[in-house]
Design an enzyme around this catalytic site. Structure first.
Site, short mmCIF file in Angstrom:
data_model
loop_
_atom_site.label_atom_id
_atom_site.label_comp_id
_atom_site.label_asym_id
_atom_site.label_seq_id
_atom_site.Cartn_x
_atom_site.Cartn_y
_atom_site.Cartn_z
N HIS A 114 -11.83 -4.90 8.67
CA HIS A 114 -12.21 -4.79 7.21
C HIS A 114 -13.52 -4.24 7.27
CE1 HIS A 114 -9.28 -7.87 6.78
NE2 HIS A 114 -9.39 -7.81 5.43
N GLU B 55 0.60 -1.26 0.03
CA GLU B 55 0.15 0.03 -0.05
C GLU B 55 0.81 1.18 -0.04
OE1 GLU B 55 -0.65 -2.59 1.81
OE2 GLU B 55 -2.64 -3.08 0.83
#
Lengths: 330, 376
Positions: A129, A60
């Site tokens: 999440h 990321e």
């Protein structure tokens, strides 16, 4: 007018921008053959090829950092962070780099990167999440932050984000991808920083974002049975915030509820409440109500998730409190 | 061609005794003198900057004394179209691309005249967070490839930076994408007070390149010609579409990390003295003299030219007028939102009140831009 799902609308904006401009490309984890974890980029590899629909390592910080490097030379990369929970892995690049380069070069260097991500509760993906982290990023000068709630909005706002000369964090909500609506044949760009009044009303204003726009519209419908006319306003761009639209609405209705899926405490709703009370103090007939998730991680168990994140009935209860009807307390 | 010493360290410059001098193909006498001019320019800039800091004329400053050969050798191997991503250790590398000394000194003074447009010089803004710019360089390099342009990028970082996640992600990204990038590590043995042995168990930093599937080369960081040659090879690879190269330039930090640092608490002072005796500008000077390429007059002319440039640079930097507070809000966003104008109006209201009442000055007293020691 074609009917597009929210997912297709995102894809449509990406594809149109890539057809219009060679300098627009998309990059992220599993976005090529697989079409992204949410299927947003499905089919784009075939049209644009592997260089412009680029799978990346699981990286990321590298994805956002490389996007910044590409943007520095005038390209307009759209990078995808698979879950907004994983933005945490790239925060150095977003907060210290993308947001600062323009300022620290005296306005001479622009970083027109768009960072798309998605998140939210609704199918019980668990504490790592399912978060809504937009409040972290609206706090950083140098970023724009968008959170679209409908197919037409997501299409028009994403286009404007790609062509904005600032770094834009673009939030999508997972439960909205299947939502369909008719959209114009031609993509109509929606300026950043412009709120949308979804439903006009005279008694209470609900300022809502993301999934809570739809929950608030349902609550507004239900409020009619209590004789209440509710206005629902979606800021759409959280940073910069269309303060004028929110204040004007509250000056008309004299009551305000702020609703988002993120945790209530220390949240974006607190900023909205501050803006409204400062500009419309003498118009307010009731304390501003906030609706959001309880201040705890999102649980994995589906039934427990329902206890933590807000729904239409929570918005309705808040609306009723502003007119002195406490449905919870009787 | 360079000799390869123990540890795989490449070297061109001899020691004037047992180790013979080599030559680098493609560098004529004028090129060799150009390298010297650049070395002296950076050396003079660095030494004067320490003085300016002590005089309170610039803020805390990151010293690069004895790193000049790494910076000059590598930068001379680039074409003007190639992008440089400096760390704070390479803060003055833009001098080699024509950025005025006054601009760089203004940067260290915290004055807006220190801003430059990276696209004007293909020199990115200086990154102070460690290794954070490695992914930027990888992305820019990959973008060049995507656009079909021939330019490459080089990114500089220290030995300590190889412990950062951003180094790993940038290096891996560049390798996977075959980005035309040179990862240039100036391994001076120290990350402030942390020695290399406490930074990694790898035998050499160049060994890390194996894990990314790119070549890793080691070069004597005090040998400007060996650095030039190794970087030139890496640039050729990158331009030919063969992807990134990791260059580890090995030296020893002979000066404090920055003006806020006192290394006596941790460094090997005997080793520092040894390093100072074989510092990189003097080594290259010896090389040129042995070749008969540098007279006393030329040496003096080059040195006094660099000194004059610094005098002019600091004078120009100090002549810059104080900035207007409006710049606080001008540059954070393209087309700033209304809140910026509101904040500026509020600031002006407060400044107007204090100025009228004489109670407080909007500008701090004392030397402009001089930060307290230790406030890195």
């Amino acid at each position: 007018m074609p009917e597009l799902s929210y997912r297709e609308a995102v894809r449509d904006a990406l594809s149109r921008a890539m057809r219009a401009d060679e300098d627009v490309f998309v990059m992220g984890e599993d976005i090529a053959e697989m079409g992204g974890s949410m299927g947003v980029t499905q089919g784009m590899l075939a049209e644009f090829g592997a260089d412009r629909v680029r799978n990346t390592p699981i990286s990321e910080m590298g994805i956002v950092g490389a996007g910044i490097g590409a943007a520095m030379q005038g390209m307009r990369p759209v990078v995808e962070i698979m879950y907004e929970d994983f933005l945490t892995l790239s925060l150095e690049q977003i907060v210290n780099q993308a947001a600062k380069h323009r300022y620290m070069s005296g306005g001479q260097l622009k970083v027109p990167i768009t960072i798309r991500t998605q998140g939210g509760a609704g199918w019980s993906p668990g504490a790592q999440h399912a978060q809504q982290l937009e409040a972290w990023l609206v706090h950083v000068p140098g970023l724009k932050v968008v959170f679209a709630s409908t197919p037409a909005d997501v299409r028009g706002l994403l286009w404007s984000s790609i062509y904005d000369d600032n770094p834009v964090i673009f939030f999508e909500h997972r439960t909205l991808y299947g939502l369909k609506e008719e959209v114009p044949d031609e993509l109509e760009p929606i300026p950043l920083g412009q709120a949308r009044v979804h439903r006009e009303g005279t008694d209470v204003t609900v300022v809502a974002t993301g999934r809570l726009v739809h929950e608030s519209l349902a609550a507004a419908q239900e409020a009619e049975t209590h004789g209440l006319s509710v206005e629902v306003v979606d800021p759409r761009t959280l940073q910069p915030l269309d303060e004028r639209a929110l204040v004007e609405s509250v000056q008309k209705t004299n009551r305000c509820v702020v609703a988002h899926e993120a945790v209530t405490r220390m949240g974006f709703g607190a900023e909205v409440a501050a803006v409204v009370q400062y500009a419309a103090f003498d118009w307010l007939d009731a304390p501003i109500e906030r609706v959001g998730a309880r201040f705890t991680p999102i649980p994995f168990a589906p039934v427990m998730e329902e206890f933590v994140v807000p729904h239409a009935n929570d918005v309705l209860a808040a609306i009723l409190r502003t007119v002195g009807k406490d449905v919870d307390g009787g | 061609m360079a000799q390869v010493l123990s540890g795989g360290l490449r070297r061109v410059i001899g020691d004037g005794e047992g180790v013979p001098d080599g030559r680098v193909d493609g560098l004529d006498d004028a090129d060799l003198l150009d390298l010297y001019r650049s070395l002296v320019l950076l050396r003079t800039y660095d030494e004067r900057s320490v003085v300016y800091h002590r005089q309170g004329r610039i803020g805390t400053y990151a010293i690069f004394w004895n790193h000049e050969a790494m910076q000059v050798g590598s930068a001379h191997a680039l074409a003007d179209e190639d992008w440089i991503f400096p760390s704070y250790r390479e803060s003055a590398i833009g001098l080699l691309r024509g950025i005025p000394a006054s601009t760089l000194l203004s940067w260290w003074r915290g004055h807006p005249a220190g801003w430059w447009n990276p696209a004007d010089y293909n020199v990115a803004s200086i990154c102070v967070p460690i290794a954070t710019h490695v992914p930027h360089a990888a992305g820019l390099a990959w973008g060049k490839r995507l656009r079909g342009e021939s330019a490459v990028a080089i990114t500089y970082f220290g030995d300590g930076a190889t412990s950062e996640g951003a180094f790993h992600e940038g290096a891996n990204f560049a390798a996977v994408m075959r980005a035309p990038l040179i990862l240039f590590c100036n391994n001076n043995g120290w990350a402030i007070s942390t020695p290399l042995a406490a930074q990694t168990r790898a035998e050499t930093l160049a060994d890390k390149a194996v894990g990314y599937g790119m070549p890793g080369v080691r070069v004597d960081g005090g040998d400007v010609l060996a650095v030039f040659e190794a970087t030139r090879e890496a640039v050729e690879r990158a331009r030919a579409g063969e992807g990134p190269t990791f260059v580890e330039a090995v030296s020893y930090r002979a000066a404090p990390h920055a003006t806020a640092d006192d290394p006596r608490a941790y460094i090997d002072l005997a080793r520092v003295e040894e390093e100072k005796r074989r510092e990189c500008v003097g080594r290259y000077e010896g090389y040129l003299r042995r070749l008969g390429l540098l007279s006393d007059e030329e040496r003096e002319e080059i040195r006094s030219g660099a000194a004059a440039l610094m005098r002019e640079g600091i004078a120009r930097a100090e002549a810059e007028p104080a900035p207007d507070p409006s710049i606080l809000f001008e540059h954070a966003l393209a087309s700033p939102p209304p809140s910026f104008a509101q904040d500026l109006a509020e600031l002006r209201r407060i400044l107007g009140r204090t100025e009228a009442g004489g109670a407080a000055s909007p500008r701090p007293s004392g030397p402009e831009g001089a930060g307290p020691e230790g406030s890195v």
